[in-house]
Design a protein around this motif. Sequence first.
Motif, mmCIF file in Angstrom:
data_model
loop_
_atom_site.group_PDB
_atom_site.id
_atom_site.type_symbol
_atom_site.label_atom_id
_atom_site.label_comp_id
_atom_site.label_asym_id
_atom_site.label_seq_id
_atom_site.Cartn_x
_atom_site.Cartn_y
_atom_site.Cartn_z
ATOM 1 N N ARG A 83 -28.118 15.086 -31.287
ATOM 2 C CA ARG A 83 -28.359 13.767 -31.889
ATOM 3 C C ARG A 83 -27.412 13.491 -33.044
ATOM 4 O O ARG A 83 -27.140 12.336 -33.342
ATOM 5 C CB ARG A 83 -29.809 13.633 -32.335
ATOM 6 C CG ARG A 83 -30.741 13.480 -31.148
ATOM 7 C CD ARG A 83 -32.098 12.992 -31.526
ATOM 8 N NE ARG A 83 -32.781 13.974 -32.357
ATOM 9 C CZ ARG A 83 -34.052 13.904 -32.694
ATOM 10 N NH1 ARG A 83 -34.781 12.887 -32.298
ATOM 11 N NH2 ARG A 83 -34.604 14.834 -33.430
ATOM 12 N N HIS A 90 -28.141 8.526 -29.503
ATOM 13 C CA HIS A 90 -28.816 7.940 -28.344
ATOM 14 C C HIS A 90 -28.924 8.905 -27.163
ATOM 15 O O HIS A 90 -29.275 8.482 -26.062
ATOM 16 C CB HIS A 90 -28.096 6.661 -27.908
ATOM 17 C CG HIS A 90 -27.979 5.666 -29.012
ATOM 18 N ND1 HIS A 90 -29.056 4.994 -29.538
ATOM 19 C CD2 HIS A 90 -26.902 5.264 -29.720
ATOM 20 C CE1 HIS A 90 -28.659 4.202 -30.514
ATOM 21 N NE2 HIS A 90 -27.362 4.349 -30.646
ATOM 22 N N ARG A 125 -30.036 -0.171 -21.961
ATOM 23 C CA ARG A 125 -28.619 -0.472 -22.238
ATOM 24 C C ARG A 125 -28.198 -1.855 -21.785
ATOM 25 O O ARG A 125 -27.155 -2.331 -22.144
ATOM 26 C CB ARG A 125 -27.729 0.568 -21.564
ATOM 27 C CG ARG A 125 -27.699 1.858 -22.345
ATOM 28 C CD ARG A 125 -26.651 2.774 -21.769
ATOM 29 N NE ARG A 125 -27.375 3.868 -21.124
ATOM 30 C CZ ARG A 125 -26.923 4.567 -20.120
ATOM 31 N NH1 ARG A 125 -25.768 4.301 -19.602
ATOM 32 N NH2 ARG A 125 -27.626 5.549 -19.613
ATOM 33 N N GLN A 168 -30.154 11.223 -24.374
ATOM 34 C CA GLN A 168 -31.405 11.265 -23.617
ATOM 35 C C GLN A 168 -31.659 12.715 -23.227
ATOM 36 O O GLN A 168 -30.834 13.323 -22.535
ATOM 37 C CB GLN A 168 -31.296 10.398 -22.360
ATOM 38 C CG GLN A 168 -30.954 8.946 -22.641
ATOM 39 C CD GLN A 168 -32.079 8.237 -23.378
ATOM 40 O OE1 GLN A 168 -33.194 8.166 -22.898
ATOM 41 N NE2 GLN A 168 -31.770 7.719 -24.554
ATOM 42 N N SER A 175 -33.497 4.572 -19.531
ATOM 43 C CA SER A 175 -32.303 4.545 -20.376
ATOM 44 C C SER A 175 -31.355 3.437 -19.946
ATOM 45 O O SER A 175 -30.814 2.716 -20.768
ATOM 46 C CB SER A 175 -31.596 5.902 -20.296
ATOM 47 O OG SER A 175 -30.367 5.857 -20.970
#
Length: 158
Positions: free
Chosen positions: A101, A106, A157, A108, A153
């Motif tokens: 991170r 972001h 986006r 996943q 995810s």
Amino acid sequence: MCDSDLPLARDEEIEGTIDRDTMPSDIRGRILIMDDNELVRDALQAMLESLGHEVVATAEGAECVDAFRKAQEDKDGFDLVILDLTVPGGHGGVWSFERLREIDPHVQAIVASGYGTDSALAAPSAYGFKGRLQKPFKIDELQEVVDGVMLRSRRRRR
């Protein structure tokens, strides 16, 4: 243990869980995995590849973070990371995810473990994980969690 039986726990509150009827079968991605057990790592890689994913496998946290960083630098990042929670003598899933991170806020990630009592497995979203796999799990359970996280995810986006 056969390829279709790997160590999954279900939790309807986990972001990666979706209704099977709405799950597309054509979700493909680039996935980084980290597991210290070579047999589990190889089986997980084979399962993911059989589902159509491109997989890079690592054995412990520092190696995983290095592979993730290099992929980011090469503009060939990962759609998803699956992290083993406990790595004796090395860095495990929580440590690795914190470092990932720092590189990409972001990222996943799915946490995986055979230890059902660990707090990160019991409440993965509290640690930022988007899903969980409790070992042993089957290939259809793996696909459900992976597809769910990747689908959510991609929707975010847009």
